[in-house]
Design a protein around this motif. Structure first.
Motif, mmCIF file in Angstrom:
data_model
loop_
_atom_site.group_PDB
_atom_site.id
_atom_site.type_symbol
_atom_site.label_atom_id
_atom_site.label_comp_id
_atom_site.label_asym_id
_atom_site.label_seq_id
_atom_site.Cartn_x
_atom_site.Cartn_y
_atom_site.Cartn_z
ATOM 1 N N ARG A 85 0.829 -1.203 0.000
ATOM 2 C CA ARG A 85 0.000 0.000 0.000
ATOM 3 C C ARG A 85 0.864 1.253 0.000
ATOM 4 O O ARG A 85 0.541 2.230 -0.686
ATOM 5 N N GLU A 86 1.980 1.215 0.729
ATOM 6 C CA GLU A 86 2.840 2.398 0.793
ATOM 7 C C GLU A 86 3.628 2.629 -0.495
ATOM 8 O O GLU A 86 4.244 3.686 -0.672
ATOM 9 N N ASP A 87 3.626 1.643 -1.398
ATOM 10 C CA ASP A 87 4.300 1.827 -2.683
ATOM 11 C C ASP A 87 3.484 2.686 -3.647
ATOM 12 O O ASP A 87 4.024 3.188 -4.635
ATOM 13 N N ILE A 88 2.180 2.804 -3.397
ATOM 14 C CA ILE A 88 1.334 3.620 -4.271
ATOM 15 C C ILE A 88 1.703 5.086 -4.061
ATOM 16 O O ILE A 88 1.655 5.604 -2.949
ATOM 17 N N GLN A 89 2.062 5.750 -5.131
ATOM 18 C CA GLN A 89 2.682 7.066 -5.051
ATOM 19 C C GLN A 89 1.710 8.207 -4.778
ATOM 20 O O GLN A 89 2.113 9.273 -4.303
ATOM 21 N N GLY A 90 0.431 8.017 -5.079
ATOM 22 C CA GLY A 90 -0.537 9.074 -4.840
ATOM 23 C C GLY A 90 -1.801 8.852 -5.627
ATOM 24 O O GLY A 90 -1.911 7.911 -6.424
ATOM 25 N N ASP A 91 -2.794 9.720 -5.383
ATOM 26 C CA ASP A 91 -4.060 9.643 -6.100
ATOM 27 C C ASP A 91 -4.355 10.985 -6.762
ATOM 28 O O ASP A 91 -3.547 11.927 -6.671
ATOM 29 N N LEU A 92 -5.489 11.068 -7.429
ATOM 30 C CA LEU A 92 -5.807 12.304 -8.156
ATOM 31 C C LEU A 92 -6.040 13.484 -7.224
ATOM 32 O O LEU A 92 -5.765 14.628 -7.600
ATOM 33 N N PHE A 93 -6.548 13.247 -6.037
ATOM 34 C CA PHE A 93 -6.701 14.344 -5.079
ATOM 35 C C PHE A 93 -5.325 14.952 -4.774
ATOM 36 O O PHE A 93 -5.144 16.176 -4.811
ATOM 37 N N GLN A 94 -4.366 14.105 -4.483
ATOM 38 C CA GLN A 94 -3.040 14.578 -4.114
ATOM 39 C C GLN A 94 -2.306 15.208 -5.292
ATOM 40 O O GLN A 94 -1.605 16.213 -5.134
ATOM 41 N N LEU A 95 -2.465 14.652 -6.479
ATOM 42 C CA LEU A 95 -1.831 15.233 -7.655
ATOM 43 C C LEU A 95 -2.402 16.617 -7.958
ATOM 44 O O LEU A 95 -1.660 17.570 -8.220
ATOM 45 N N CYS A 96 -3.736 16.734 -7.910
ATOM 46 C CA CYS A 96 -4.378 18.006 -8.255
ATOM 47 C C CYS A 96 -4.149 19.082 -7.193
ATOM 48 O O CYS A 96 -4.203 20.277 -7.496
ATOM 49 N N ARG A 97 -3.887 18.683 -5.965
ATOM 50 C CA ARG A 97 -3.619 19.649 -4.894
ATOM 51 C C ARG A 97 -2.135 19.953 -4.742
ATOM 52 O O ARG A 97 -1.745 20.757 -3.895
ATOM 53 N N GLY A 98 -1.310 19.296 -5.547
ATOM 54 C CA GLY A 98 0.121 19.513 -5.447
ATOM 55 C C GLY A 98 0.748 18.863 -4.232
ATOM 56 O O GLY A 98 1.881 19.190 -3.866
ATOM 57 N N GLU A 99 0.043 17.915 -3.614
ATOM 58 C CA GLU A 99 0.550 17.255 -2.416
ATOM 59 C C GLU A 99 1.514 16.117 -2.749
ATOM 60 O O GLU A 99 2.299 15.697 -1.904
ATOM 61 N N ARG A 100 1.428 15.593 -3.952
ATOM 62 C CA ARG A 100 2.343 14.564 -4.429
ATOM 63 C C ARG A 100 2.860 14.972 -5.805
ATOM 64 O O ARG A 100 2.110 15.515 -6.624
ATOM 65 N N ALA A 101 4.130 14.683 -6.023
ATOM 66 C CA ALA A 101 4.708 14.973 -7.334
ATOM 67 C C ALA A 101 4.242 13.932 -8.338
ATOM 68 O O ALA A 101 3.945 12.785 -7.978
ATOM 69 N N GLY A 102 4.157 14.323 -9.586
ATOM 70 C CA GLY A 102 3.817 13.392 -10.648
ATOM 71 C C GLY A 102 5.073 12.709 -11.155
ATOM 72 O O GLY A 102 5.835 12.128 -10.396
ATOM 73 N N ARG A 103 5.294 12.799 -12.451
ATOM 74 C CA ARG A 103 6.503 12.200 -13.036
ATOM 75 C C ARG A 103 7.737 12.829 -12.427
ATOM 76 O O ARG A 103 7.867 14.044 -12.341
ATOM 77 N N GLY A 104 8.686 11.980 -12.046
ATOM 78 C CA GLY A 104 9.892 12.469 -11.406
ATOM 79 C C GLY A 104 11.076 12.605 -12.330
ATOM 80 O O GLY A 104 12.062 13.245 -11.990
ATOM 81 N N GLY A 105 11.016 12.009 -13.520
ATOM 82 C CA GLY A 105 12.138 12.085 -14.439
ATOM 83 C C GLY A 105 11.776 11.472 -15.773
ATOM 84 O O GLY A 105 10.808 10.706 -15.880
ATOM 85 N N PRO A 106 12.527 11.774 -16.819
ATOM 86 C CA PRO A 106 12.176 11.313 -18.168
ATOM 87 C C PRO A 106 12.262 9.811 -18.363
ATOM 88 O O PRO A 106 11.633 9.265 -19.258
ATOM 89 N N GLY A 107 13.034 9.116 -17.517
ATOM 90 C CA GLY A 107 13.200 7.680 -17.709
ATOM 91 C C GLY A 107 12.254 6.817 -16.909
ATOM 92 O O GLY A 107 12.256 5.589 -17.052
ATOM 93 N N GLU A 108 11.415 7.408 -16.081
ATOM 94 C CA GLU A 108 10.488 6.626 -15.261
ATOM 95 C C GLU A 108 9.389 5.974 -16.099
ATOM 96 O O GLU A 108 8.938 6.535 -17.098
#
Length: 321
Positions: free
Chosen positions: A269-292
């Motif tokens: 469960r802790e491997d899941i990086q975030g959800d749409l709430f967190q992405l849209c609120r800026g609470e979690r980063a999206g893509r971290g680099g071009p090779g991901e």
């Protein structure tokens, strides 16, 4: 009370506007009770149907209240030439409950489902993504292509499905909407996976369609078709290799693509990086680099229906209806 049939809904809502409406409401939040989920009997050897009741409202009382009533019969497209999902949406005024509109929920579901995937891709796909692969040829496929194209300027769009004629038909249907892109069907899934920067899946598969070992660095994989624990579109290798995001916590209990890896210990469960709430609120980063490799799994939420219905109603009224 206004009635927006499918034609009126399509006139009122554009893909980019719907993506932005979802972004706004995910950032604001809404009250979304657990949806009612009832199994329905089916005829003969057909898969059982599902009745869904999906309410949502804006918590401040100044916005909207809505509920979608939907049925899902997975065998409809093959047995009756009908959509697997049919629905009606009821929109009311927040604070008073005054009825405002009845809206075609079938088209609304297709559009908001595609818009949620496009919204996630706006955070997770590479900014320079140039080729989109659509896996699946059902009623959702054209909407997914149009909505993904609203957040990235794709130079090439590929369509793959088990039925080559259906893949060709989807490509022909969306080509006029993408005049600056080369749109075509591909005969082999491997060919499409090798070329794509973004892979979007909207199938009813019960066994994985996309092999994780075929994914390459920098790709974004969008999984939107599976909505039960018995459905999967990607294998465990895809989960292992990707940074995993979900639309809501519902994805951890409702769909095989996340539930199976969690149960098997492939994903924690802790491997899941975030959800749409967190992405849209800026609470979690999206893509971290071009090779991901990034992976987004959605199961849908009544918040999306409410955002789409409110947008359609407001634009319908603004147009002088």
């Amino acid at each position: 009370m206004h009635h927006l049939d499918a034609d009126a809904l399509a006139r009122a809502v554009t893909p980019r506007a719907l993506v932005e409406a979802l972004r706004s409401l995910f950032a604001q939040g809404a009250e979304v009770p657990l949806r009612h989920h009832h199994t329905l009997p089916s005829a003969g050897d057909e898969r059982p149907g599902t009745l869904l009741l999906m309410p949502a409202w804006q918590a401040d009382g100044a916005g909207y209240i809505g509920v979608k009533v939907a049925t899902v019969f997975p065998d409809n497209p093959d047995r009756r030439d009908l959509s697997a999902v049919t629905a009606l949406y009821y929109l009311a005024e927040g604070g008073s409950g005054r009825p405002l509109a009845l809206i075609d929920g079938t088209l609304l579901t297709r559009m908001r489902t595609a818009a949620a995937s496009a919204l996630a891709a706006d955070y997770l796909a590479r900014p320079d993504a140039a080729t989109l692969l659509m896996v699946g040829t059902g009623a959702l496929a054209p909407h997914f292509i149009r909505h993904h194209a609203a957040v990235r300027e794709y130079a090439r769009v590929l369509v793959w499905g088990r039925d080559a004629a259906k893949a060709e038909a989807v490509a022909r249907a969306v080509a006029p909407d993408l005049p600056d892109a080369e749109v075509s069907a591909v005969a082999r899934l491997a060919e499409g996976l090798e070329a794509a920067d973004v892979v979007s899946c909207a199938t009813s598969a019960s066994t994985p369609v996309v092999p994780g070992e075929a994914l390459r660095p920098g790709q974004h994989l969008d999984l939107a078709g599976g909505f039960t624990p018995l459905m999967r579109e990607a294998d465990d290798a895809a989960i292992r290799r990707a940074r995993v995001f979900i639309d809501t916590d519902g994805a951890t209990v409702e769909c095989g693509d996340i539930l199976d890896p969690l149960n098997a210990g492939v994903l924690r469960r802790e491997d899941i990086q975030g959800d749409l709430f967190q992405l849209c609120r800026g609470e979690r980063a999206g893509r971290g680099g071009p090779g991901e490799i990034t992976l987004f799994k959605s199961v849908g939420t009544a918040l999306e229906d409410l955002a789409g219905a409110a947008l359609a109603y407001e634009r319908h009224i603004a147009a002088g209806a």
